[in-house]
Write a protein that holds these residues in place. Structure first.
Motif, PDB file in Angstrom:
ATOM      1  N   GLU A 191       0.816  -1.217   0.000  1.00 59.19           N
ATOM      2  CA  GLU A 191       0.000   0.000   0.000  1.00 59.19           C
ATOM      3  C   GLU A 191       0.849   1.265   0.000  1.00 59.19           C
ATOM      4  O   GLU A 191       0.474   2.292  -0.547  1.00 59.19           O
ATOM      5  CB  GLU A 191      -0.898   0.014   1.253  1.00 59.19           C
ATOM      6  CG  GLU A 191      -2.065  -0.934   1.199  1.00 59.19           C
ATOM      7  CD  GLU A 191      -2.941  -0.799   2.436  1.00 59.19           C
ATOM      8  OE1 GLU A 191      -3.991  -0.155   2.344  1.00 59.19           O
ATOM      9  OE2 GLU A 191      -2.562  -1.336   3.497  1.00 59.19           O
ATOM     10  N   SER A 192       2.034   1.161   0.652  1.00 56.46           N
ATOM     11  CA  SER A 192       2.874   2.367   0.781  1.00 56.46           C
ATOM     12  C   SER A 192       3.312   2.889  -0.587  1.00 56.46           C
ATOM     13  O   SER A 192       3.540   4.083  -0.748  1.00 56.46           O
ATOM     14  CB  SER A 192       4.092   2.065   1.657  1.00 56.46           C
ATOM     15  OG  SER A 192       4.823   0.964   1.144  1.00 56.46           O
ATOM     16  N   ALA A 195       0.575   5.099  -1.795  1.00 57.12           N
ATOM     17  CA  ALA A 195       0.600   6.346  -1.023  1.00 57.12           C
ATOM     18  C   ALA A 195       1.677   7.283  -1.577  1.00 57.12           C
ATOM     19  O   ALA A 195       1.465   8.489  -1.740  1.00 57.12           O
ATOM     20  CB  ALA A 195       0.870   6.032   0.448  1.00 57.12           C
ATOM     21  N   THR A 214      -7.359   2.376  -0.700  1.00 57.38           N
ATOM     22  CA  THR A 214      -6.635   1.156  -1.035  1.00 57.38           C
ATOM     23  C   THR A 214      -7.058   0.070  -0.065  1.00 57.38           C
ATOM     24  O   THR A 214      -7.352   0.331   1.096  1.00 57.38           O
ATOM     25  CB  THR A 214      -5.109   1.345  -0.921  1.00 57.38           C
ATOM     26  OG1 THR A 214      -4.806   1.748   0.414  1.00 57.38           O
ATOM     27  CG2 THR A 214      -4.598   2.375  -1.886  1.00 57.38           C
TER      28      THR A 214
ATOM     29  N   THR B  65      -1.414   4.504   4.309  1.00 62.44           N
ATOM     30  CA  THR B  65      -1.860   5.478   3.315  1.00 62.44           C
ATOM     31  C   THR B  65      -2.672   6.600   3.954  1.00 62.44           C
ATOM     32  O   THR B  65      -3.171   6.470   5.064  1.00 62.44           O
ATOM     33  CB  THR B  65      -2.671   4.785   2.191  1.00 62.44           C
ATOM     34  OG1 THR B  65      -3.589   3.854   2.772  1.00 62.44           O
ATOM     35  CG2 THR B  65      -1.748   4.043   1.253  1.00 62.44           C
TER      36      THR B  65
END
Lengths: 415, 415
Positions: A191-192, A195, A214, B65
């Protein structure tokens, strides 16, 4: 949603997500799903929490037992008295009559139940039952439109077309702006990274008209872009940028699932599949057969849980099992080849692993799962990760990964 | 629960029911499960709705996020500033370092993500992460105790023991009265019969200290009795009365599931099972293998989706299929016998049906499913109902019924 059983954890709510998706596709912004018990005070509080919304959909609590209170509570909430709807009563009676005669359950208990289910708040639109409980559409004066639906998902979903056709709903729908959400799907992407991509894009322009969420779904990352009305183009540009930066992890740029892509690829290329499963115990086959029309490309499978079954049904050599162990890349390959050959399929998938909680060793810990996909024209894809989680998690992740490898073998991933 | 993805219907909430069951077993009365999107105003509103409760458990929204806001919102709610917990930061960093190196995702994006996940409200108990997100236990002055947990079920469940060991939770637990609920399980019994039984019992005595809920779960009816503290004996008496009136439909008087009873019966009698599945496509095998230790009694199964597979792998005569059709009691029996013989099992189950949506005829409509269970010592149980619902419903109900017939064959039903 109502139903004390949903609060004991005995049942997982299927209606909230289903209704939310339907409403989202109609253009509604879904603010909240609330699950409360069948207690009058809790039901009243739940309705008070949603007083400011345009639409409230309830499910459950329409049954014949005394703990089913939704109709009564909603009638109180909208300020309309309950009245017996005799047409509904006759209709429900006809529905249950034959079954009641056959099973010997006809009698006063059933008549009482029928009468209770036919009570309707004055002024409400009553929707014909799918089972024995009618649905309701009723407006609270100066408040939300309330749609009351039964709890069994089959009944709720079966009644949905009638909900959308009810005049007060048609009227409300005419006021809802439509803005299509956009979904992207990735594998093996944290997920990062999304981001970071969004932070970099935000330096160049304002992205606030698009809500980006997400969600890590086991092996896959889903990125959803919800544009405010008018921001569809911005959403498309953000989606394109994310896709172009993370193309090598992309499954689908339009939210299509692995299962949908796999089915399409198999049909397109005229391929068939067979499975040889150990630790997943039929979950891969069941997942393939989930889809209507799967008989066109699923030949079958073997759940070879014991070593004897692996040898007898899929021709895995007993010496191979003795030498490498039942959980080994060699056996996964033999399961795939065996399944493919026995079922005359173009693609075979083999899965064997340690699902736990017992049975792990230092070399092959719980979560160690060997996968192999082979095709009639000589392609071989293998994996042997250690998957995290409980027995259930490991088996679900294994099923996901098997579907993903099948998709790869079937040529269904974007280039 | 937070997570906009739960409101689009893309994901079904697993955490609400799980936490609710755990809390219920600890003696808490669970009043509400609420699912809200990752929007600040909705999160704040959700916390305000629960101000009067003793305990609030949140899950989700702890990711790296920008749409993950739970920690920040909870900090605001309890009135404590967010501070970087450097021990946590180092711990998360160590967790991801090796993976990040291997996949090439190390760098500023990941460092930023780690820092965000290590922010903790002042005064909170931080719980060691299972994945990369720490949990939190923090009290709002003159308000509820708030437990903040990550969204992935594996992480949430893995953190639960630490939650129960956190001093503020231990303190709260000491104040909770325990009253054991009681669950009964029936098959083929309508809810109205339970309602009638309760009405009759109520004429003789006051039952209001026991909350009775009924829940139809596909083929099974679950009746739960929740006594107020002190009313355990009354609950037991009501349970006994319901059981004695409906004994012929009883599966279990103590909430044990069909799957648990089946596993116990197979182990007790030293029996083994093999499956021959068509329309359920492996779901019966997968359901049997769900349980840890199932290798003791599951020999394996064949998903014989094509006619050729039925003949080649399970010895179903091609002439039988031609004469009676692939969906027929004869073929169900041949699948059961074939599976039992090929896998050397003591019990075989065969399932073949029209799952739809296409393929139905007047004589064999969508939902027509043939079941057969045969045992090595000559027992034969057959059923061929027309099951209602969608393709998914029909396959799930078929799996339920197959498990029920296996239980019957294994001698696991109460007398």
């Amino acid at each position: 949603m109502t139903g004390s059983e949903l609060l004991t954890g005995a049942v997982r709510d299927a209606n909230g997500p289903w209704v939310a998706r339907e409403l989202g596709e109609l253009g509604f912004e879904v603010a909240r799903i609330e699950i409360v018990g069948d207690r009058p005070a809790d039901l009243v509080a739940a309705l008070e929490h949603v007083a400011e919304f345009d639409l409230v959909v309830t499910s459950g609590g329409l049954g014949p037992t005394a703990d089913d209170l939704t109709t009564e509570i909603v009638a109180g909430y909208v300020g309309a008295p309950l009245e017996l709807d005799e047409t509904m009563q006759a209709l429900i009676h006809r529905r249950v009559a034959r079954w009641a005669e056959r099973t010997g359950f006809a009698g006063p208990a059933l008549d009482e139940a029928t009468r209770k289910q036919a009570m309707v708040p004055r002024g409400a639109v009553a929707l014909e039952p799918v089972g024995t409980a009618p649905g309701l559409v009723v407006r609270k004066p100066a408040g939300p439109l309330v749609v009351v639906l039964p709890g069994p998902p089959r009944e709720l979903q079966g009644m949905w077309p009638a909900v959308l056709a009810a005049p007060p709903v048609v009227e409300l729908l005419a006021t809802v702006p439509r803005a299509e959400p956009r979904s992207l799907r990735f594998f093996g992407l944290p997920e990062s990274e999304i981001a970071q991509t969004l932070r970099e894009m935000e330096r160049a322009r304002d992205l606030s008209a698009v809500e980006v969420t997400t969600c890590l779904r086991r092996s896959e990352l889903e990125v959803d872009l919800h544009p405010l009305p008018g921001a569809e183009e911005l959403a498309a540009e953000i989606a394109d940028e994310i896709v172009s930066r993370h193309r090598k992890n992309l499954i689908s740029a339009f939210g299509t699932t692995t299962d949908e892509l796999l089915a399409a690829a198999l049909v397109e290329h005229g391929l068939t599949v067979a499975t040889g499963e150990s630790c997943t115990g039929g979950m891969v086959a069941a997942r393939l057969v989930d889809r209507a029309g799967s008989s066109a490309y699923v030949n079958g499978g073997v759940v070879a849980y014991s070593n004897e079954a692996k040898t007898a049904l899929l021709g895995v050599p007993a010496e191979m099992i003795a030498e490498h162990g039942a959980v080994s890349p060699e056996v996964a390959r033999a399961l795939a080849d065996g399944a493919r050959e026995r079922f005359g399929a173009s693609i075979g998938v083999g899965v064997t692993g340690v699902a736990g909680p017992g049975g792990g060793t230092e070399a092959k810990p719980v979560g160690y799962v060997c996968f192999c996909v082979t095709t009639a024209d000589g392609l071989v894809i293998t994996r042997d990760p250690v998957l995290p989680g409980s027995r259930g998690d490991i088996r679900e992740r294994s099923t996901d990964l098997a579907m993903h490898l099948l998709l790869r073998a079937a040529g269904g991933l974007p280039r």
